[in-house]
Enzyme design. Structure first.
Site: not given
Length: 316
Positions: A152-154
């Protein structure tokens, strides 16, 4: 007849990933990008006018995986232009130093309005897809059975594009957002008091349709999470040898448990984490610090392209 009977079991080509993007979501995204880039007047549009032009999309990073064409096309559709592609998403571009990838046609000022938003999206998405394809090739070469996954490191506001690029590149997108699969991390556990309490509280609201995953820092924490009935245990920031021992122990005791490895894993050390007892390996570097693919859009270059004979024209 046999082929028709079992058509639903046949793997879909990667470019059909575009069919997963809702048209209204796509339209809303590109309108926001265009509004951000041109919130009021476009003074430069005066000098080019609305004469019809043709622009060549050139890829200058050989052996790249194309991704993001639905977003690129949607940008130009919004400003009244058309795009004809020589490649589909998931295809490798190259090996030439410069490759003609697509042709954009439309009014000059409109084409230039969409240029930067479209190129930014394509460069970023193709960079992620290229990295994903490389990682997936490593799992094949290593004969590892599991899945490489994103995180989820977007980039805020750009998650749909980045997750789509993962899909095109052949890796798992992992969970889309907090509303999807439940992941209980260290702060959740500390605030709840224990892994078991956090899992029980979460299960009371997430329902049957959501899996529950817990981030664990030791085999003992993994055992507690598995005993509480979670679906996935993430072994976080383990050294490779420690990971293999912990994953094996947990699988021996809980055979149906999914084991994910995460934390400190890079393309350079990925193979060290391959294990028959690890089902998922997630890497934040898929989106963080990932190189982009170099694209440029050059207007009215058709005669030069033919004269230089530089580009490779794919067979139809």
């Amino acid at each position: 007849m046999e082929k028709e009977k079992h058509w639903w079991k046949m793997p879909l080509p990667r470019h059909t990933a575009a069919h997963s993007i809702p048209p209204h979501t796509l339209a809303q995204l590109v309108r926001e990008w265009l509004a951000e880039d041109t919130p009021s007047f476009d003074p430069a549009g005066v000098c080019v006018g609305s004469q019809e032009v043709e622009a060549w999309l050139l890829c200058k990073t050989p052996h790249s995986i194309l991704a993001g064409s639905p977003f690129f096309t949607a940008v130009f559709t919004e400003v009244g232009c058309t795009v004809d592609w020589n490649y589909q998403d998931g295809a490798e571009i190259g090996p030439d130093a410069v490759t003609l990838t697509a042709v954009v046609r439309g009014p000059a000022r409109c084409l230039l309005l969409g240029e930067r938003a479209a190129l930014n999206c394509l460069a970023r998405a193709s960079g992620i897809a290229t990295r994903c394809s490389q990682l997936q090739a490593m799992t094949t070469a290593g004969e590892w059975h599991g899945e490489v996954a994103g995180t989820r490191k977007t980039t805020p506001g750009f998650r749909l594009v980045e997750k789509y690029a993962m899909l095109v590149g052949g890796v798992s997108m992992h969970r889309q957002d907090l509303s999807g699969m439940v992941m209980l991390k260290d702060n959740h556990i500390w605030a709840s008091g224990s892994i078991t309490e956090a899992v029980n509280a979460t299960r009371s609201v997430c329902g049957f349709s959501s899996k529950i995953e817990v981030e664990c820092r030791s085999t003992e924490e993994g055992r507690e999470a598995a005993g509480a009935g979670v679906d996935i245990v993430m072994l976080d920031n383990f050294q490779p040898q420690e990971l293999h021992v912990a994953a094996r122990a947990l699988k021996m005791e809980f055979p149906t448990l999914l084991i994910e490895a995460s934390g400190g894993i890079t393309p350079e050390n990925l193979v060290m984490f391959f294990s028959p007892h690890v089902d998922i390996i997630s890497l934040g570097c898929i989106t963080q610090g990932c190189p982009v693919v170099d694209f440029s859009l050059k207007a009215q270059l058709a005669h030069r392209v033919r004269a230089m004979n530089t580009f490779r024209y794919p067979a139809n």
